[in-house]
Design an enzyme around this catalytic site. Structure first.
Site, PDB file in Angstrom:
ATOM      1  N   HIS A  91      38.190  45.080  48.082  1.00  0.00           N
ATOM      2  CA  HIS A  91      38.529  45.252  46.673  1.00  0.00           C
ATOM      3  C   HIS A  91      37.314  45.801  45.949  1.00  0.00           C
ATOM      4  O   HIS A  91      36.193  45.379  46.205  1.00  0.00           O
ATOM      5  CB  HIS A  91      38.929  43.911  46.037  1.00  0.00           C
ATOM      6  CG  HIS A  91      39.232  44.054  44.569  1.00  0.00           C
ATOM      7  ND1 HIS A  91      40.471  44.435  44.109  1.00  0.00           N
ATOM      8  CD2 HIS A  91      38.448  43.916  43.479  1.00  0.00           C
ATOM      9  CE1 HIS A  91      40.432  44.514  42.790  1.00  0.00           C
ATOM     10  NE2 HIS A  91      39.216  44.210  42.378  1.00  0.00           N
ATOM     11  N   ASP A 170      49.786  35.925  37.810  1.00  0.00           N
ATOM     12  CA  ASP A 170      48.733  36.880  37.456  1.00  0.00           C
ATOM     13  C   ASP A 170      49.261  37.981  36.547  1.00  0.00           C
ATOM     14  O   ASP A 170      48.569  38.425  35.637  1.00  0.00           O
ATOM     15  CB  ASP A 170      48.123  37.501  38.718  1.00  0.00           C
ATOM     16  CG  ASP A 170      47.029  38.517  38.370  1.00  0.00           C
ATOM     17  OD1 ASP A 170      46.051  38.113  37.716  1.00  0.00           O
ATOM     18  OD2 ASP A 170      47.159  39.697  38.725  1.00  0.00           O
ATOM     19  N   ARG A 177      45.488  38.747  28.930  1.00  0.00           N
ATOM     20  CA  ARG A 177      44.025  38.882  28.847  1.00  0.00           C
ATOM     21  C   ARG A 177      43.673  40.172  28.128  1.00  0.00           C
ATOM     22  O   ARG A 177      42.742  40.224  27.327  1.00  0.00           O
ATOM     23  CB  ARG A 177      43.404  38.898  30.246  1.00  0.00           C
ATOM     24  CG  ARG A 177      43.148  37.511  30.814  1.00  0.00           C
ATOM     25  CD  ARG A 177      42.927  37.583  32.320  1.00  0.00           C
ATOM     26  NE  ARG A 177      41.721  38.324  32.665  1.00  0.00           N
ATOM     27  CZ  ARG A 177      41.533  38.932  33.829  1.00  0.00           C
ATOM     28  NH1 ARG A 177      42.474  38.898  34.766  1.00  0.00           N
ATOM     29  NH2 ARG A 177      40.408  39.564  34.072  1.00  0.00           N
ATOM     30  N   LYS A 196      45.279  37.407  44.559  1.00  0.00           N
ATOM     31  CA  LYS A 196      46.081  38.480  45.161  1.00  0.00           C
ATOM     32  C   LYS A 196      45.655  38.735  46.603  1.00  0.00           C
ATOM     33  O   LYS A 196      46.492  38.942  47.482  1.00  0.00           O
ATOM     34  CB  LYS A 196      45.972  39.755  44.318  1.00  0.00           C
ATOM     35  CG  LYS A 196      46.817  39.659  43.037  1.00  0.00           C
ATOM     36  CD  LYS A 196      46.746  40.899  42.182  1.00  0.00           C
ATOM     37  CE  LYS A 196      45.457  40.993  41.415  1.00  0.00           C
ATOM     38  NZ  LYS A 196      45.558  41.770  40.163  1.00  0.00           N
TER      39      LYS A 196
END
Length: 453
Positions: A91, A170, A177, A196
């Site tokens: 990631h 999420d 957010r 995730k």
């Protein structure tokens, strides 16, 4: 049912507790995540809790509980027993020209790994891996779990979007957010990313945590805190997790923009890529191979990855991944041929303009953030989720750091359609290039530090 009634009544207590800087219990965090998922908590209450977390932070146990609850809020993938120890992913926290996934996933597959890469779209100034791949005609980033298994079985890697039943909590939290200005919170970023990746049931995960003027975190210190938080939580969830801290000032490679980055990725897979892309791909991939015991050291791992780019093994995996994800086999074959005519397949912008240097000297800096922001306004990016993207908009760097240039030499080629490139944007782009005397050149390695599990 009774449990939920009770948690609805006590939820303001949880908010107050976190607002006052106290530690939430695992049960209270579970109530929060379940309430987010089941929509039993009002949006205003979720926003208040996010702000309280942003302001007061979380200790490691809370962050771990948050991540675990988020991960368990949806489907957690399971893999065949014979893939044990081979499931890997990476990631990146996002940058300009960051096309590493497109090169790394097939390189890892060529080393015998299984790479179930669940990726994202671009937002703000950073590009998204899914948007890049969608500039290839026919490439489908939405695959069912069955198709995912089949592609991993046959090819070894796939790059797909998040399914609805993967970490559903999420999705809700991420959207909130954004509108509550709580994106840049260590526990919230850690929870979002690692939940995730945890749902992918990985053996090992490597994080590319970027710092610099074109990254979320501008300095090494804050990027390092984030990396450490994610490495700690990842390892606590049973995933061997390591991180690479890399500089994100100049664009990575020479190309920025979806179609152009696909072309540059293909060039890398043909063994003709720029050094900085190579450095990141081999460092991240080498670290993963070492973490799963497929290489005796980081250095050996880097060599193994590098070999797959030189001998065509990674390119073949990319070709088969394209076919597995819906690209016609003759298109995949043409793109992967040695002297591919990319524009016969990929869309080319109507206009190309070259900017010329305003003076002479050595190239000291190229500001990736400035370039990304202009391209964004020309249609290469999106301001909110769901906005369309023009894949053909982008820019190619015609010079590199440390190069000596004369006045009037072309240094940037901009590809655009409508809106056209304005005089003001030209001026802005010219400001991205810094020339000066060669003794002011401070080149630093792209990879600043590595954090091991």
């Amino acid at each position: 049912m009774a449990h939920h009634e009770q948690s609805k009544a006590t939820f303001p207590e949880h908010i107050r507790k976190k607002r006052n800087g106290e530690q939430l219990s695992a049960g209270e965090i579970r109530d929060f995540v379940q309430g987010v998922k089941d929509k039993t908590i009002q949006e205003s209450q979720i926003g208040a809790m996010l702000m309280a977390i942003w302001l007061k932070g979380m200790v490691a146990e809370e962050t771990l509980a948050l991540t675990k609850e988020m991960m368990m809020s949806g489907e957690v993938m399971s893999w065949p027993a014979e893939w044990e120890g081979l499931m890997v992913d990476k990631h990146s926290t996002g940058g300009v020209g960051d096309k590493i996934s497109l090169v790394l996933a097939p390189a890892l597959a060529a080393c015998g790994c299984k790479v179930p890469m669940i990726s994202g779209r671009g937002l703000a100034h950073t590009g998204g891996t899914l948007d890049k791949l969608e500039s290839i005609p026919g490439f489908n980033v939405y695959q069912s779990v069955q198709q995912l298994h089949r592609i991993l079985e046959e090819v070894g890697c796939c790059i797909v979007g998040q399914t609805d039943n993967l970490v559903p909590a999420d999705k809700v939290m991420y959207a909130l957010r954004d509108v509550t200005s709580t994106v840049d919170s260590l526990p919230l970023i850690t929870g979002s990313i690692i939940s995730k990746k945890g749902a992918e049931s990985l053996s090992a995960l490597v994080l590319d945590v970027k710092f610099g003027n074109a990254a979320l975190y501008k300095d090494l210190g804050s990027a390092k805190s984030l990396a450490q938080s994610m490495v700690t939580v990842g390892n606590s969830l049973g995933i061997r997790t390591g991180a690479v801290l890399s500089r994100m000032n100049c664009p990575i490679g020479r190309c920025v923009g979806n179609t152009l980055e696909v072309m540059e990725s293909l060039e890398c897979l043909k063994g003709r890529g720029p050094d900085d892309i190579l450095e990141l791909v081999t460092s991240l991939g080498g670290l993963l191979l070492w973490m799963i015991g497929r290489a005796g050291s980081l250095e050996e791992g880097k060599k193994v990855i590098s070999t797959t780019l030189q001998n065509g093994a990674a390119l073949e995996k990319f070709q088969n991944m394209m076919i597995g994800q819906g690209v016609a086999s003759q298109i995949a074959a043409s793109l992967c041929s040695t002297n591919a005519d990319y524009y016969s397949i990929l869309r080319r912008a109507h206009y190309q303009t070259e900017l010329e240097t305003q003076g002479h000297g050595t190239v000291l800096d190229i500001d990736g953030m400035v370039i990304a922001q202009v391209l964004h306004r020309l249609g290469a990016g999106r301001s909110k989720a769901g906005d369309p993207v023009n894949h053909s908009v982008g820019a190619e760097l015609l010079v590199s750091l440390g190069q000596k240039v004369e006045k009037g030499q072309p240094w940037l080629r901009v590809h655009y359609e409508t809106p056209a490139l304005s005089a003001e944007q030209r001026l802005g782009l010219q400001g991205a290039l810094t020339l000066g005397p060669v003794d002011q050149l401070h080149t630093q390695p792209l990879v600043a530090e590595i954090i091991l599990p």
